[in-house]
Design a protein around this motif. Structure first.
Motif, PDB file in Angstrom:
ATOM      1  N   LEU A 171       1.177  -8.511  -9.250  1.00 38.35           N
ATOM      2  CA  LEU A 171       2.458  -9.052  -8.779  1.00 38.35           C
ATOM      3  C   LEU A 171       3.609  -8.603  -9.675  1.00 38.35           C
ATOM      4  O   LEU A 171       4.686  -8.228  -9.190  1.00 38.35           O
ATOM      5  CB  LEU A 171       2.392 -10.575  -8.743  1.00 38.35           C
ATOM      6  N   ILE A 172       3.390  -8.635 -10.963  1.00 39.11           N
ATOM      7  CA  ILE A 172       4.415  -8.227 -11.918  1.00 39.11           C
ATOM      8  C   ILE A 172       4.778  -6.760 -11.722  1.00 39.11           C
ATOM      9  O   ILE A 172       5.958  -6.377 -11.714  1.00 39.11           O
ATOM     10  CB  ILE A 172       3.947  -8.507 -13.356  1.00 39.11           C
ATOM     11  N   ASP A 173       3.761  -5.907 -11.535  1.00 33.93           N
ATOM     12  CA  ASP A 173       4.011  -4.478 -11.340  1.00 33.93           C
ATOM     13  C   ASP A 173       4.827  -4.221 -10.081  1.00 33.93           C
ATOM     14  O   ASP A 173       5.721  -3.363 -10.072  1.00 33.93           O
ATOM     15  CB  ASP A 173       2.683  -3.720 -11.261  1.00 33.93           C
ATOM     16  N   LEU A 174       4.520  -4.955  -9.009  1.00 35.17           N
ATOM     17  CA  LEU A 174       5.278  -4.786  -7.770  1.00 35.17           C
ATOM     18  C   LEU A 174       6.736  -5.204  -7.969  1.00 35.17           C
ATOM     19  O   LEU A 174       7.659  -4.531  -7.508  1.00 35.17           O
ATOM     20  CB  LEU A 174       4.638  -5.595  -6.640  1.00 35.17           C
ATOM     21  N   CYS A 175       6.945  -6.322  -8.653  1.00 38.04           N
ATOM     22  CA  CYS A 175       8.312  -6.760  -8.943  1.00 38.04           C
ATOM     23  C   CYS A 175       9.055  -5.706  -9.759  1.00 38.04           C
ATOM     24  O   CYS A 175      10.215  -5.367  -9.459  1.00 38.04           O
ATOM     25  CB  CYS A 175       8.300  -8.076  -9.703  1.00 38.04           C
ATOM     26  N   ARG A 176       8.413  -5.186 -10.791  1.00 36.92           N
ATOM     27  CA  ARG A 176       9.041  -4.200 -11.664  1.00 36.92           C
ATOM     28  C   ARG A 176       9.409  -2.936 -10.882  1.00 36.92           C
ATOM     29  O   ARG A 176      10.500  -2.381 -11.047  1.00 36.92           O
ATOM     30  CB  ARG A 176       8.102  -3.840 -12.807  1.00 36.92           C
ATOM     31  N   HIS A 177       8.510  -2.472 -10.047  1.00 39.00           N
ATOM     32  CA  HIS A 177       8.771  -1.247  -9.286  1.00 39.00           C
ATOM     33  C   HIS A 177       9.991  -1.414  -8.386  1.00 39.00           C
ATOM     34  O   HIS A 177      10.765  -0.460  -8.191  1.00 39.00           O
ATOM     35  CB  HIS A 177       7.561  -0.867  -8.442  1.00 39.00           C
ATOM     36  N   LEU A 178      10.184  -2.609  -7.856  1.00 36.59           N
ATOM     37  CA  LEU A 178      11.280  -2.859  -6.921  1.00 36.59           C
ATOM     38  C   LEU A 178      12.563  -3.313  -7.616  1.00 36.59           C
ATOM     39  O   LEU A 178      13.555  -3.625  -6.961  1.00 36.59           O
ATOM     40  CB  LEU A 178      10.848  -3.909  -5.897  1.00 36.59           C
ATOM     41  N   GLY A 179      12.549  -3.337  -8.947  1.00 31.93           N
ATOM     42  CA  GLY A 179      13.742  -3.697  -9.698  1.00 31.93           C
ATOM     43  C   GLY A 179      14.053  -5.177  -9.677  1.00 31.93           C
ATOM     44  O   GLY A 179      15.205  -5.575  -9.870  1.00 31.93           O
ATOM     45  N   CYS A 180      13.045  -6.011  -9.454  1.00 35.97           N
ATOM     46  CA  CYS A 180      13.248  -7.459  -9.386  1.00 35.97           C
ATOM     47  C   CYS A 180      12.980  -8.092 -10.748  1.00 35.97           C
ATOM     48  O   CYS A 180      12.053  -7.686 -11.457  1.00 35.97           O
ATOM     49  CB  CYS A 180      12.334  -8.080  -8.331  1.00 35.97           C
TER      50      CYS A 180
ATOM     51  N   SER B 198       0.813  -1.221   0.000  1.00 40.38           N
ATOM     52  CA  SER B 198       0.000   0.000   0.000  1.00 40.38           C
ATOM     53  C   SER B 198       0.845   1.269   0.000  1.00 40.38           C
ATOM     54  O   SER B 198       0.338   2.361  -0.291  1.00 40.38           O
ATOM     55  CB  SER B 198      -0.938   0.007   1.206  1.00 40.38           C
ATOM     56  N   ALA B 199       2.127   1.149   0.316  1.00 39.41           N
ATOM     57  CA  ALA B 199       3.025   2.300   0.311  1.00 39.41           C
ATOM     58  C   ALA B 199       3.764   2.445  -1.020  1.00 39.41           C
ATOM     59  O   ALA B 199       4.510   3.414  -1.204  1.00 39.41           O
ATOM     60  CB  ALA B 199       4.041   2.186   1.446  1.00 39.41           C
ATOM     61  N   LEU B 200       3.553   1.523  -1.943  1.00 35.56           N
ATOM     62  CA  LEU B 200       4.208   1.544  -3.244  1.00 35.56           C
ATOM     63  C   LEU B 200       3.266   2.129  -4.291  1.00 35.56           C
ATOM     64  O   LEU B 200       2.057   2.247  -4.066  1.00 35.56           O
ATOM     65  CB  LEU B 200       4.621   0.125  -3.623  1.00 35.56           C
ATOM     66  N   PRO B 201       3.778   2.496  -5.467  1.00 39.05           N
ATOM     67  CA  PRO B 201       2.918   3.040  -6.515  1.00 39.05           C
ATOM     68  C   PRO B 201       1.788   2.088  -6.904  1.00 39.05           C
ATOM     69  O   PRO B 201       1.899   0.872  -6.758  1.00 39.05           O
ATOM     70  CB  PRO B 201       3.892   3.259  -7.682  1.00 39.05           C
ATOM     71  N   GLN B 202       0.722   2.652  -7.419  1.00 43.42           N
ATOM     72  CA  GLN B 202      -0.465   1.875  -7.786  1.00 43.42           C
ATOM     73  C   GLN B 202      -0.122   0.843  -8.852  1.00 43.42           C
ATOM     74  O   GLN B 202       0.700   1.074  -9.729  1.00 43.42           O
ATOM     75  CB  GLN B 202      -1.563   2.813  -8.289  1.00 43.42           C
ATOM     76  N   THR B 203      -0.775  -0.313  -8.757  1.00 45.45           N
ATOM     77  CA  THR B 203      -0.557  -1.402  -9.707  1.00 45.45           C
ATOM     78  C   THR B 203      -1.837  -1.694 -10.471  1.00 45.45           C
ATOM     79  O   THR B 203      -2.922  -1.200 -10.139  1.00 45.45           O
ATOM     80  CB  THR B 203      -0.133  -2.683  -8.972  1.00 45.45           C
TER      81      THR B 203
END
Length: 252
Positions: A151-160, A138-143
């Motif tokens: 899940l993919i968007d969260l990975c991408r945002h974190l450089g994974c 919830s503290a990361l950019p919207q997905t």
């Protein structure tokens, strides 16, 4: 870099901590719907009679995300949780070492269930010396809303470049989406370890799938960490699928 993502659980079991240990970064998926009667507000501890639920009563409306669910005000859940733990583990070898910090943790004024759960996970990881980085969804950019693309968007945002799923993930995820978007998909393979369980001063037949509190109080931080880290591996999904497919063709 490998990313694991999971709903925040209350005092989770060893498989949850193994997934954390296998990841470079772990994301608490706190903005998805709360599920009643699962492990988001309860977990299991060992008792002389087998096991029991360690439960945080909550107030919520159907459809609420986990970070909007609140521990029930006016109910003495803190005392009940701590009394149950003390009754079951008071004579375990490492209980006293962690008693005071556990009491301090539970007694904090928790804003919501997600915050409480995240704190219990961090507390357990600190105790076992697991050093994975943590993020909160919830503290990361919207997905995107679609579950796999989220899940993919969260990975991408974190450089994974790799997503670590539980072994049953392919049953409910769109596995092809990872290929489409250039991410590797790994599956966790976890085998529950056994260790001596001291219940009310006596060692009894082993009961698996307890909260990781059970391992910490019985085996301690060093042996506990060895068991958590050594009980699971991460394997590429596509290689497994190819192997299984080839084996199937060979037997037909």
């Amino acid at each position: 870099m490998r990313c694991a993502i999971h709903q925040p659980q209350f005092m989770p079991w060893l498989g949850y901590l193994n997934k954390i240990a296998l990841a470079d970064v772990f994301v608490f998926l706190d903005h998805v719907q709360f599920k009643k009667n699962e492990y988001q507000n309860r977990n299991r501890i060992r008792t002389p009679g087998g096991w029991m639920w360690l439960t945080v009563p909550v107030r919520f409306h159907f459809g609420d995300p986990i970070h909007d669910v609140q521990p029930a005000a006016g109910e003495p859940w803190r005392r009940k949780v701590l009394t149950a733990i003390s009754t079951s583990y008071g004579k375990a070898p490492y209980y006293r070492e962690y008693r005071d910090s556990l009491h301090e943790l539970i007694d904090r004024p928790w804003r919501d269930l997600a915050q409480l759960n995240e704190a219990t996970v961090r507390w357990l990881c600190d105790a076992f010396g697991l050093e994975t980085a943590f993020e909160t969804a919830s503290a990361l950019p919207q997905t995107r809303r679609e579950p796999t693309r989220r899940l993919i968007d969260l990975c991408r945002h974190l450089g994974c470049d790799t997503y670590l799923s539980g072994k049953d993930g392919p049953h409910y995820m769109d596995t092809g989406a990872f290929d489409e978007e250039g991410l590797d998909l790994h599956l966790q393979h976890f085998e529950h370890p056994a260790y001596p369980q001291v219940v009310a001063g006596a060692e009894q037949e082993f009961e698996p799938c307890m909260s990781a509190l059970d391992l910490l109080f019985n085996a301690g931080p060093e042996r506990g960490r060895e068991l958590i880290v050594g009980s699971g591996t991460a394997k590429p999904y596509r290689k497994e699928a190819a192997y299984e497919s080839a084996g199937h063709r060979g037997s037909s």
